[in-house]
Design a protein around this motif. Structure first.
Motif, PDB file in Angstrom:
ATOM      1  N   ASN A  12      30.835 -23.451  13.667  1.00  0.00           N
ATOM      2  CA  ASN A  12      31.473 -24.172  12.494  1.00  0.00           C
ATOM      3  C   ASN A  12      30.148 -24.961  11.609  1.00  0.00           C
ATOM      4  O   ASN A  12      29.908 -25.346  10.259  1.00  0.00           O
ATOM      5  N   ASN A  13      28.831 -25.251  12.248  1.00  0.00           N
ATOM      6  CA  ASN A  13      27.561 -25.863  11.396  1.00  0.00           C
ATOM      7  C   ASN A  13      27.410 -24.826  10.366  1.00  0.00           C
ATOM      8  O   ASN A  13      26.803 -25.515   9.743  1.00  0.00           O
ATOM      9  N   ALA A  15      29.354 -22.452   8.760  1.00  0.00           N
ATOM     10  CA  ALA A  15      30.529 -21.777   8.040  1.00  0.00           C
ATOM     11  C   ALA A  15      29.908 -21.453   6.080  1.00  0.00           C
ATOM     12  O   ALA A  15      30.161 -21.029   5.328  1.00  0.00           O
ATOM     13  N   GLN A  16      29.594 -22.690   5.787  1.00  0.00           N
ATOM     14  CA  GLN A  16      28.999 -23.206   3.928  1.00  0.00           C
ATOM     15  C   GLN A  16      27.647 -21.299   4.304  1.00  0.00           C
ATOM     16  O   GLN A  16      27.717 -21.026   3.107  1.00  0.00           O
ATOM     17  N   SER A  41      34.189 -15.490  14.476  1.00  0.00           N
ATOM     18  CA  SER A  41      33.683 -16.885  14.991  1.00  0.00           C
ATOM     19  C   SER A  41      33.508 -17.573  16.673  1.00  0.00           C
ATOM     20  O   SER A  41      34.811 -17.409  17.452  1.00  0.00           O
ATOM     21  N   ILE A  44      34.586 -21.520  14.622  1.00  0.00           N
ATOM     22  CA  ILE A  44      34.946 -22.411  12.744  1.00  0.00           C
ATOM     23  C   ILE A  44      36.094 -22.746  12.562  1.00  0.00           C
ATOM     24  O   ILE A  44      36.972 -22.219  12.877  1.00  0.00           O
ATOM     25  N   GLN A  48      37.634 -24.849   6.724  1.00  0.00           N
ATOM     26  CA  GLN A  48      36.304 -24.236   7.259  1.00  0.00           C
ATOM     27  C   GLN A  48      36.297 -22.394   6.382  1.00  0.00           C
ATOM     28  O   GLN A  48      35.636 -21.596   5.617  1.00  0.00           O
ATOM     29  N   ARG A  49      37.411 -21.689   7.748  1.00  0.00           N
ATOM     30  CA  ARG A  49      37.515 -20.353   7.516  1.00  0.00           C
ATOM     31  C   ARG A  49      38.497 -20.465   6.024  1.00  0.00           C
ATOM     32  O   ARG A  49      38.072 -19.503   5.118  1.00  0.00           O
ATOM     33  N   ARG A  51      37.644 -22.195   3.313  1.00  0.00           N
ATOM     34  CA  ARG A  51      36.486 -21.694   2.034  1.00  0.00           C
ATOM     35  C   ARG A  51      36.281 -20.715   2.128  1.00  0.00           C
ATOM     36  O   ARG A  51      36.017 -19.722   1.065  1.00  0.00           O
ATOM     37  N   PHE A 275      31.979 -24.124  -1.520  1.00  0.00           N
ATOM     38  CA  PHE A 275      31.264 -25.055  -0.734  1.00  0.00           C
ATOM     39  C   PHE A 275      30.346 -25.364  -2.067  1.00  0.00           C
ATOM     40  O   PHE A 275      29.511 -26.882  -1.943  1.00  0.00           O
TER      41      PHE A 275
END
Length: 309
Positions: A12-13, A15-16, A41, A44, A48-49, A51, A275
């Motif tokens: 998750n960290n 994802a951007q 993943s 995630i 976030q997914r 996006r 993002f």
């Protein structure tokens, strides 16, 4: 035309940064509709997914998320890397069976050329294609360390694992991923799974053009590279026509405000993602000793010699 399979792995960290890398791939592709992006993943979050998915679809690509059981990696994951960084070892078994070839990208890079060009480079029967790591190859100390720890023969190249072209058929048949996992499970390597990959594939991988993975020892042109005529020549040529710009190492582009040389490319492709409105910069937990000014000077040095030579 063949479909092109691109793989990234993230928790998750990051994802951007997945979205930024995907945007760079698709914006520079002649036929983004032929590109299938697979995101491995490690939990995630749904928001976030969403996006990432919206970013890829808006730019004409296709995307699939594969939730990977990173628990399978417990017991050997080491150092500062997240579990997601090791998921590349599981690519052949996680991807659909019909995918016979894949390009893997780290998430701290941007792609500046059409990936179809990379996709069309023949692996010549090798199970893996990668780019030489000049940071290791130009250092006598590091080469000695690799000789002692992974048995790297004198004069043999060592590759960076941030961009890999994988023959998934051979990997499945010969279980290369498991071989690397077994290797790093019983060793504490300085460069983690990258060392394991180099140990397993020594003498059995295809060196790809340097421009397809330009890391700091290339884009900052340190003296150890500059003073080696062969490496200097290849580095300068790569910098004149970069295809992948990779912020490997401690200094990440999102940790600093936009700067003309060091991280402007990251900010450029961030604007094509969902993002784009996030708060920037995003300093890491340990910023001690990190200076954008130092990076700028190093790159100005490289920029100067690229034009001179």
């Amino acid at each position: 035309m063949d479909r092109i399979s691109i793989v990234l792995a993230s928790d998750n960290n990051y994802a951007q940064h997945v979205a930024v890398a995907c945007a760079s791939v698709l914006k520079n592709a002649s036929y983004p509709e032929h590109i299938d992006i697979y995101v491995l993943s490690d939990a995630i979050a749904a928001a976030q997914r969403s996006r990432i998915e919206k970013t890829v679809l808006s730019l004409g690509g296709h995307i699939s998320f594969i939730e990977a059981d990173s628990a399978a990696l417990q017991g050997f994951v080491s150092g500062h890397l997240s579990k997601a960084a090791y998921l590349r070892l599981l690519i052949p078994q996680l991807l659909p069976e019909h995918v016979q070839k894949a390009i893997y990208f780290d998430t701290d890079l941007v792609v500046l050329d059409d990936v179809e060009t990379l996709w069309n480079i023949s692996l010549q029967g090798y199970p893996l294609g990668a780019v030489c790591d000049y940071g290791i190859m130009a250092s006598k100390r590091m080469r000695r360390q690799k000789r002692e720890t992974i048995g790297l023969s004198e004069g043999k190249p060592y590759f960076n694992s941030g961009m890999l072209v994988i023959d998934t058929v051979q990997w499945r048949e010969k279980q290369y991923g498991q071989a690397v996992i077994d290797c790093i499970s019983s060793n504490q390597f300085r460069h983690h799974d990258q060392d394991g990959l180099n140990m397993i594939f020594q003498n059995h991988w295809l060196p790809l053009p340097l421009r397809w993975n330009i890391i700091p020892p290339v884009f900052s042109l340190p003296l150890k590279v500059f003073l080696c005529s062969d490496m200097r020549k290849e580095a300068v040529q790569a910098l004149k026509s970069p295809a992948v710009f990779h912020w490997a190492g401690r200094y990440k582009p999102w940790e600093f405000s936009v700067s003309s040389l060091f991280n402007s490319l990251y900010y450029t492709y961030l604007q094509y993602t969902e993002f784009k409105d996030v708060s920037m910069p995003q300093p890491g937990k340990d910023m001690k000793g990190k200076s954008i000014r130092r990076q700028e000077w190093r790159m100005k040095w490289a920029h100067f010699w690229t034009h001179i030579l």
